[in-house]
Scaffold this motif. Structure first.
Motif, short mmCIF file in Angstrom:
data_model
loop_
_atom_site.label_atom_id
_atom_site.label_comp_id
_atom_site.label_asym_id
_atom_site.label_seq_id
_atom_site.Cartn_x
_atom_site.Cartn_y
_atom_site.Cartn_z
N GLY A 134 0.80 -1.22 0.00
CA GLY A 134 0.00 0.00 0.00
C GLY A 134 0.83 1.28 0.00
N LYS A 135 2.15 1.14 -0.07
CA LYS A 135 3.06 2.30 -0.04
C LYS A 135 3.62 2.55 -1.43
N LYS A 136 4.45 3.60 -1.52
CA LYS A 136 5.11 3.96 -2.77
C LYS A 136 6.61 3.79 -2.59
N ILE A 137 7.21 3.00 -3.48
CA ILE A 137 8.61 2.60 -3.36
C ILE A 137 9.38 2.98 -4.61
N VAL A 138 10.46 3.74 -4.45
CA VAL A 138 11.38 4.03 -5.55
C VAL A 138 12.49 2.99 -5.48
N ILE A 139 12.84 2.42 -6.64
CA ILE A 139 13.95 1.46 -6.72
C ILE A 139 14.94 1.94 -7.77
N GLY A 140 16.16 2.26 -7.32
CA GLY A 140 17.25 2.61 -8.24
C GLY A 140 17.77 1.34 -8.89
N SER A 141 17.79 1.32 -10.20
CA SER A 141 18.03 0.07 -10.91
C SER A 141 18.92 0.25 -12.13
N HIS A 142 18.94 -0.79 -12.95
CA HIS A 142 19.76 -0.89 -14.16
C HIS A 142 18.89 -1.43 -15.29
N GLY A 143 19.36 -1.31 -16.51
CA GLY A 143 18.57 -1.72 -17.66
C GLY A 143 18.13 -3.16 -17.67
N ALA A 144 19.08 -4.09 -17.57
CA ALA A 144 18.73 -5.52 -17.68
C ALA A 144 17.89 -5.99 -16.51
N VAL A 145 18.33 -5.69 -15.28
CA VAL A 145 17.57 -6.18 -14.12
C VAL A 145 16.20 -5.52 -14.05
N MET A 146 16.09 -4.25 -14.41
CA MET A 146 14.79 -3.58 -14.43
C MET A 146 13.86 -4.28 -15.43
N THR A 147 14.37 -4.57 -16.61
CA THR A 147 13.57 -5.25 -17.63
C THR A 147 13.14 -6.63 -17.15
N LEU A 148 14.05 -7.35 -16.49
CA LEU A 148 13.71 -8.70 -16.01
C LEU A 148 12.68 -8.65 -14.88
N ILE A 149 12.75 -7.64 -14.02
CA ILE A 149 11.73 -7.48 -12.99
C ILE A 149 10.38 -7.22 -13.66
N THR A 166 15.87 4.34 -21.79
CA THR A 166 16.89 5.38 -21.82
C THR A 166 17.62 5.42 -20.48
N LYS A 167 18.69 6.19 -20.44
CA LYS A 167 19.44 6.41 -19.20
C LYS A 167 19.35 7.89 -18.87
N PRO A 168 18.61 8.24 -17.84
CA PRO A 168 17.79 7.41 -16.96
C PRO A 168 16.43 7.11 -17.59
N ASP A 169 15.64 6.37 -16.85
CA ASP A 169 14.27 6.08 -17.25
C ASP A 169 13.48 5.82 -15.97
N ILE A 170 12.18 6.03 -16.03
CA ILE A 170 11.34 5.81 -14.85
C ILE A 170 10.04 5.12 -15.30
N TYR A 171 9.75 3.99 -14.67
CA TYR A 171 8.50 3.27 -14.91
C TYR A 171 7.75 3.14 -13.60
N LYS A 172 6.49 3.52 -13.62
CA LYS A 172 5.61 3.44 -12.45
C LYS A 172 4.75 2.19 -12.60
N LEU A 173 4.95 1.22 -11.70
CA LEU A 173 4.18 -0.02 -11.71
C LEU A 173 3.17 0.03 -10.57
N THR A 174 1.91 -0.19 -10.90
CA THR A 174 0.86 -0.30 -9.88
C THR A 174 0.54 -1.78 -9.72
N LEU A 175 0.73 -2.27 -8.49
CA LEU A 175 0.54 -3.69 -8.21
C LEU A 175 -0.50 -3.88 -7.12
N HIS A 176 -1.36 -4.86 -7.32
CA HIS A 176 -2.29 -5.29 -6.27
C HIS A 176 -1.74 -6.61 -5.77
N HIS A 177 -1.21 -6.61 -4.56
CA HIS A 177 -0.39 -7.71 -4.04
C HIS A 177 0.77 -7.87 -5.01
N ASP A 178 0.85 -8.97 -5.75
CA ASP A 178 1.91 -9.02 -6.76
C ASP A 178 1.36 -9.21 -8.17
#
Length: 190
Positions: A134-149, A166-178
């Motif tokens: 129910g919270k908002k989490i920023v995760i500093g990441s990398h291209g390959a691992v971000m894509t795999l997540i 791109t470098k950088p890039d930001i994707y906002k994922l909305t998840l209900h549980h997982d």
């Protein structure tokens, strides 16, 4: 209750050096300021990052603006492509990535496969979702691992997706549980 994850691919970094300690270029530092501007109104609760310096530096300004600490999590590091910890050139990396997305179990000797990296990183992300539901989490990441997540939640996130980030890039994922409910790209290149 939805959990929001902001996956932030690190800014531009030098082409040479150790994977763990490479910092950002001047452009990378400028873009890190822009990342903080994009995320400052998102009411973020937690800022986590890969231990690699360029990722920490990319999300550090977000944390400072929000009076938070950056939580360093080893399991969020980039996919290990070579055991020496040195950056592979783009010429070496491109065919390795192509082969890895065709065969997710492929890796160089002493390296990590896409499957191994994805399993490691998704375990961390699911742990964060459980702790900060129910919270908002920023995760500093990398291209390959971000894509795999992202691929774990949406199989359309593949090599073509990675090549279009791109470098950088930001994707906002909305998840209900997982379960992934929505993905929105927040970064606009200038």
């Amino acid at each position: 209750m939805n959990t929001i994850i902001y996956l932030v691919r690190h800014g531009d970094s030098p082409k040479e050096g150790n994977e763990r300690t490479r910092e950002l270029t001047e452009k990378g530092y400028r873009d890190a300021e822009r990342v903080a501007e994009v995320l400052k109104e998102e009411n973020v609760d937690v800022v986590a990052s890969s231990p690699y310096r360029r990722s920490v530096l990319t999300v550090e300004k977000v944390a400072k603006k929000l009076h938070k600490e950056v939580v360093i999590i080893e399991g969020l590091k980039e996919r290990i492509f070579s055991p020496e910890g040195t950056r592979l050139s783009d010429k070496e990396l491109a065919p390795l990535l192509e082969r890895s997305f065709l065969d997710p179990n492929f890796s160089l000797k002493g390296g990590e496969s896409n499957n191994e990296c994805q399993k490691r990183a998704v375990k961390v992300v699911k742990g964060l979702i459980n702790i900060y539901e129910g919270k908002k989490i920023v995760i500093g990441s990398h291209g390959a691992v971000m894509t795999l997540i992202m691929n774990h939640f949406d199989p359309r996130c593949d090599l073509q997706f990675l090549n279009n980030t791109t470098k950088p890039d930001i994707y906002k994922l909305t998840l209900h549980h997982d379960e992934l409910m929505d993905v929105e790209r927040l970064w606009e290149s200038v």
